[in-house]
Motif scaffolding. Structure first.
Motif, PDB file in Angstrom:
ATOM      1  N   ILE A   1       0.968  -1.262   0.048  1.00 50.58           N
ATOM      2  CA  ILE A   1       0.000   0.003   0.030  1.00 50.58           C
ATOM      3  C   ILE A   1       0.877   1.049  -0.052  1.00 50.58           C
ATOM      4  O   ILE A   1       0.690   2.259  -0.821  1.00 50.58           O
ATOM      5  CB  ILE A   1      -0.929  -0.029   1.451  1.00 50.58           C
ATOM      6  CG1 ILE A   1      -2.030  -1.230   1.305  1.00 50.58           C
ATOM      7  CG2 ILE A   1      -1.607   1.375   1.406  1.00 50.58           C
ATOM      8  CD1 ILE A   1      -2.855  -1.308   2.209  1.00 50.58           C
ATOM      9  N   ALA A   2       1.747   1.296   1.081  1.00 50.52           N
ATOM     10  CA  ALA A   2       2.871   2.548   1.081  1.00 50.52           C
ATOM     11  C   ALA A   2       3.407   2.654  -0.069  1.00 50.52           C
ATOM     12  O   ALA A   2       3.566   3.795  -0.760  1.00 50.52           O
ATOM     13  CB  ALA A   2       3.652   2.108   2.151  1.00 50.52           C
TER      14      ALA A   2
ATOM     15  N   ARG B   1       4.451   5.391  -5.500  1.00 52.01           N
ATOM     16  CA  ARG B   1       4.724   5.423  -6.951  1.00 52.01           C
ATOM     17  C   ARG B   1       3.320   6.250  -7.735  1.00 52.01           C
ATOM     18  O   ARG B   1       3.432   6.610  -8.745  1.00 52.01           O
ATOM     19  CB  ARG B   1       4.290   4.011  -7.495  1.00 52.01           C
ATOM     20  CG  ARG B   1       5.745   3.327  -7.184  1.00 52.01           C
ATOM     21  CD  ARG B   1       5.768   1.765  -7.475  1.00 52.01           C
ATOM     22  NE  ARG B   1       7.044   1.168  -6.943  1.00 52.01           N
ATOM     23  CZ  ARG B   1       7.763   0.549  -7.913  1.00 52.01           C
ATOM     24  NH1 ARG B   1       7.568   0.170  -9.168  1.00 52.01           N
ATOM     25  NH2 ARG B   1       8.907   0.039  -7.326  1.00 52.01           N
ATOM     26  N   ALA B   2       2.271   6.199  -6.961  1.00 52.76           N
ATOM     27  CA  ALA B   2       0.922   7.105  -7.608  1.00 52.76           C
ATOM     28  C   ALA B   2       1.388   8.631  -7.450  1.00 52.76           C
ATOM     29  O   ALA B   2       0.674   9.414  -7.765  1.00 52.76           O
ATOM     30  CB  ALA B   2      -0.198   6.791  -6.796  1.00 52.76           C
TER      31      ALA B   2
ATOM     32  N   ILE C   1       2.689   0.823   7.678  1.00 48.21           N
ATOM     33  CA  ILE C   1       2.472   1.790   6.239  1.00 48.21           C
ATOM     34  C   ILE C   1       3.149   3.056   6.798  1.00 48.21           C
ATOM     35  O   ILE C   1       3.946   3.592   6.096  1.00 48.21           O
ATOM     36  CB  ILE C   1       1.106   2.075   5.991  1.00 48.21           C
ATOM     37  CG1 ILE C   1       0.435   1.021   5.756  1.00 48.21           C
ATOM     38  CG2 ILE C   1       0.675   3.292   4.899  1.00 48.21           C
ATOM     39  CD1 ILE C   1      -1.007   0.922   5.534  1.00 48.21           C
ATOM     40  N   LEU C   2       3.004   3.457   7.984  1.00 50.27           N
ATOM     41  CA  LEU C   2       3.763   4.630   8.564  1.00 50.27           C
ATOM     42  C   LEU C   2       5.199   4.558   8.534  1.00 50.27           C
ATOM     43  O   LEU C   2       5.797   5.540   8.314  1.00 50.27           O
ATOM     44  CB  LEU C   2       3.072   4.769  10.212  1.00 50.27           C
ATOM     45  CG  LEU C   2       3.503   5.964  10.833  1.00 50.27           C
ATOM     46  CD1 LEU C   2       2.665   6.679  11.754  1.00 50.27           C
ATOM     47  CD2 LEU C   2       4.770   5.561  11.847  1.00 50.27           C
TER      48      LEU C   2
ATOM     49  N   ALA D   1      -1.621  -2.988  -3.768  1.00 43.77           N
ATOM     50  CA  ALA D   1      -0.750  -2.089  -4.640  1.00 43.77           C
ATOM     51  C   ALA D   1      -2.010  -1.585  -5.689  1.00 43.77           C
ATOM     52  O   ALA D   1      -1.967  -0.498  -5.841  1.00 43.77           O
ATOM     53  CB  ALA D   1       0.212  -2.853  -5.331  1.00 43.77           C
ATOM     54  N   GLU D   2      -2.356  -2.433  -6.199  1.00 43.29           N
ATOM     55  CA  GLU D   2      -3.071  -1.938  -7.469  1.00 43.29           C
ATOM     56  C   GLU D   2      -4.465  -0.977  -6.965  1.00 43.29           C
ATOM     57  O   GLU D   2      -4.633  -0.011  -7.663  1.00 43.29           O
ATOM     58  CB  GLU D   2      -3.955  -3.313  -7.879  1.00 43.29           C
ATOM     59  CG  GLU D   2      -4.632  -3.249  -9.293  1.00 43.29           C
ATOM     60  CD  GLU D   2      -5.176  -4.642  -9.735  1.00 43.29           C
ATOM     61  OE1 GLU D   2      -6.358  -4.503 -10.113  1.00 43.29           O
ATOM     62  OE2 GLU D   2      -4.676  -5.514  -9.590  1.00 43.29           O
ATOM     63  N   LEU D   3      -5.102  -1.325  -5.941  1.00 45.13           N
ATOM     64  CA  LEU D   3      -6.301  -0.500  -5.511  1.00 45.13           C
ATOM     65  C   LEU D   3      -5.561   0.990  -5.018  1.00 45.13           C
ATOM     66  O   LEU D   3      -6.272   1.899  -5.043  1.00 45.13           O
ATOM     67  CB  LEU D   3      -7.193  -1.379  -4.668  1.00 45.13           C
ATOM     68  CG  LEU D   3      -7.835  -2.403  -5.375  1.00 45.13           C
ATOM     69  CD1 LEU D   3      -8.689  -3.119  -4.556  1.00 45.13           C
ATOM     70  CD2 LEU D   3      -8.815  -2.107  -6.535  1.00 45.13           C
ATOM     71  N   THR D   4      -4.517   0.902  -4.304  1.00 43.99           N
ATOM     72  CA  THR D   4      -4.037   2.248  -3.627  1.00 43.99           C
ATOM     73  C   THR D   4      -3.561   2.810  -4.839  1.00 43.99           C
ATOM     74  O   THR D   4      -3.983   4.199  -4.908  1.00 43.99           O
ATOM     75  CB  THR D   4      -3.058   1.648  -2.825  1.00 43.99           C
ATOM     76  OG1 THR D   4      -3.198   0.771  -1.819  1.00 43.99           O
ATOM     77  CG2 THR D   4      -2.415   3.156  -2.251  1.00 43.99           C
TER      78      THR D   4
END
Ligand SMILES: Cc1ncc(C[n+]2csc(CCOP(=O)(O)OP(=O)(O)O)c2C)c(N)n1
Ligand code: SF4
Lengths: 246, 360
Positions: free
Chosen positions: B14-15, B20-21, B37-38, B149-152
């Motif tokens: 997720i992070a 990357r987004a 994540i943090l 990863a995909e949905l984030t």
């Protein structure tokens, strides 16, 4: 006789009640910003209380934040746009009561913003309830009708004394009850913006400010009260000035 | 083109996908099971030129994020359980100003401090929550590390497209599991891309005054705009996966960790000649009502499989199925469901031994 020109940043009258200190403070902010030539790069963060009355009055990008969280909102903005002049304008309820944690940690992180706190000893926007940090012992408010009692309601506290121990760049308190004090307050506010321009660190300026509406005093008596009572508990002056030496 | 396969934890995926987004602002407060994540952001955000802040609490973190979003950055925060509760006020403020943000809610089980183990009982706070006032959050529920990863990655585009808060709803199991994952390509986001941001403009240039959009455009225009937005999100963004529903007698409905077990249950049941199918919502808001259209005559009912005490998703299933078929609840509360348990439950349903569920 000196002629005072209205700063170009002021594009509409303040929405405040007559005799309110908020309007004077808005003007001092605008004057300081223009004298430093920063007027074309300002982002203002105001609390949703009476500070919000400046939103349409000053020609800057503005955001009104959640009550109390304004130092955090300003932190987020400054991190994304570090080259811009970001200031936070909030009441003493916002900065010292519900949002004391947020104010504290913006100071501890030493975020190079300019924070202006309006100490009117009361919750202005919501009709004049007691402020835990700034209502004087004995002062009558709509939530301390017989006057604030230390035994049951605690006592006012000088938050600048705490903030100065956080190793911030600048902390000062001004007042507005005569021209001498207005000039001094302006010097403090301007210094706060200068520090930000020079990326020096967190600057906070608290201003003793009247709320004639909720104090139920006429504007002149409200100023007299600050001079004779509030300033005794909240002395004006510079609390800390690091002079850029981190 | 180089495929970027890695072995990662759900939280890390997720992070990394957020970075990357083009996410360049993260603020949050530690809480299990999402702290990685943090921690990942604390190591990697500055390397990409962004800001990582460990906030003094969730409210302050969200207020910083509110400012950063208003200033034009792609922003993210994450939490769980009681920490996610504290984010509600600012979700409402983000909504009232039409600001985008991506939030992660990695569900831990229970009320109060609850447990630190996986749960699915924050479905309501995610699909109905978001603080006071009218609002809708797009809520994406990954069921694998790859989907984390995909949905984030997708979440940031959706948040921007609709100028809305998008939530990634995982659970302690999906967040903590390690799996193979394909990472999306890195991209940069331009903070000056939009005209609605706070930029610090010269005098005389029209300013942005962010203060409840209603104050600026008025209530009728705001209401119309929001309703249109909700409707468009509802019709355009439903996502789901259907598994063997074409001839199913019973259809399991599950998301996240439960849906993975349900897939095994469907396989095992089919091997034993029991016709189970599965609808796996990928968006839990908008709930994929379209998945419930045109189901075969063979379907005798739905079985919701959730880690909660009361069926939180049940209402959505009933609305999607328009109450046409009975709904049964295989609710495992603090425990991750087991495939055999689900198959046995379905056998009991088919044998008429289970009462249909009242959603309470
Ligand atoms: C979370 C939350 N709690 C309470 C309120 C109601 N509220 C708005 S302004 C305010 C107090 C304002 O006092 P102060 O911050 O001192 O500002 P002033 O109006 O005196 O300038 C309160 C309690 C709110 N808007 N949000
Ligand atoms: S209520 Fe008090 S603080 Fe608010 S605008 Fe009126 S005088 Fe000023």
């Amino acid at each position: 006789m000196p002629v005072y020109k209205t700063p170009k940043s002021i594009i509409a009258p303040s929405g405040c009640c007559g005799g309110c200190g908020h309007g004077i403070i808005q003007r001092l902010i605008a004057e300081s910003i223009e004298e430093l030539g920063l007027q074309d790069q300002v982002i203002a963060c105001v609390d949703i209380a009476c500070s919000e009355w400046s939103l349409d009055c000053l020609d800057y990008d503005h955001i009104a934040g959640p009550h109390g969280r304004i130092a955090s909102v300003a932190t987020g903005i400054k991190k994304v746009r570090p080259d811009k002049t970001v200031y936070a304008l909030a009441g003493d309820g916002s900065s010292y009561v519900i949002g004391w944690t947020e104010t504290t940690y913006a100071a501890v992180r030493d975020i190079p913003i300019t924070m202006i706190v309006v100490n009117n000893g009361i919750f202005g926007m919501t009709g004049g309830q007691m402020n835990l940090a700034t209502t004087l012992i004995g002062d009558k408010t709509v939530s301390s009708k017989a006057g604030r009692r230390r035994e049951t309601m605690g006592h006012p506290v000088d938050m600048l004394q705490a903030i100065k121990t956080f190793d911030v760049e600048f902390a000062a308190r001004g007042a507005l009850y005569d021209t001498k004090h207005i000039d001094e307050t302006k010097r403090f506010i301007k210094k706060g913006f200068e520090n930000q321009r020079d990326n020096k660190g967190f600057s906070i300026i608290e201003v003793l400010s009247p709320c004639p509406t909720n104090w139920k005093l006429d504007p002149v008596d409200a100023m007299e009260k600050i001079k004779n009572e509030n300033e005794k508990v909240f002395p004006v002056g510079v609390y800390t000035d690091r002079g850029g030496n981190k | 083109m180089s495929a970027d396969y890695v072995l990662m934890k759900g939280n890390e995926a997720i992070a990394e996908a957020a970075l990357r987004a083009g996410c360049r602002f993260y603020a949050g407060y530690p809480i299990t099971p999402q702290s990685e994540i943090l921690e990942y952001m604390s190591v990697n955000m500055e390397k990409r030129g962004g800001t990582f802040i460990q906030g003094e609490n969730e409210i302050a973190s969200m207020s910083m994020l509110f400012g950063a979003s208003a200033a034009g950055a792609r922003v993210m925060s994450s939490s769980s359980g009681p920490g996610f509760d504290l984010k509600q006020e600012e979700i409402s403020y983000l909504t009232s100003n039409n600001l985008p943000a991506v939030l992660v809610n990695s569900m831990r089980y229970g009320t109060g401090d609850g447990e630190i183990t996986p749960g699915q009982d924050s479905y309501w706070v995610s699909t109905r929550g978001g603080g006071h006032g009218d609002k809708r959050l797009i809520v994406l529920a990954p069921a694998s590390v790859n989907e984390c990863a995909e949905l984030t990655y997708l979440a940031f585009d959706l948040a921007e497209k609709y100028r809305n808060v998008v939530e990634i709803l995982t659970d302690g199991a999906i967040s903590q599991m390690i799996e193979k994952c394909t990472l999306p390509p890195a991209k940069e986001h331009d903070i000056d891309k939009f005209d609605w941001t706070l930029t610090g403009k010269p005098l005389g240039v029209k300013k942005n005054k962010m203060n409840n959009l209603t104050n600026i455009i008025g209530h009728p225009a705001y209401s119309e705009m929001m309703l249109n937005k909700f409707k468009t999100m509802f019709s355009e963004e439903q996502r789901w996966e259907s598994v063997m529903t074409d001839d199913a007698e019973l259809i399991l409905v599950a998301y996240g960790i439960s849906s993975r077990v349900c897939k095994t249950a469907v396989r095992e049941a089919r091997a034993a000649g029991i016709k189970l199918g599965l609808i796996r919502p990928i968006t839990v808001w908008p709930f994929p009502r379209k998945a419930f259209e045109n189901l075969p005559e063979s379907v005798k009912g739905f079985v919701t499989v959730e880690m909660s005490i009361s069926s939180q998703m049940g209402e959505d299933i009933m609305m999607a199925a328009r109450n046409s078929k009975p709904l049964y609840g295989c609710l495992t509360n603090v425990n991750i469901p087991k495939a055999k348990e689900i198959v046995d439950f379905c056998l009991d349903v088919l044998a008429g031994k289970v009462e249909p569920m009242e959603v309470i």
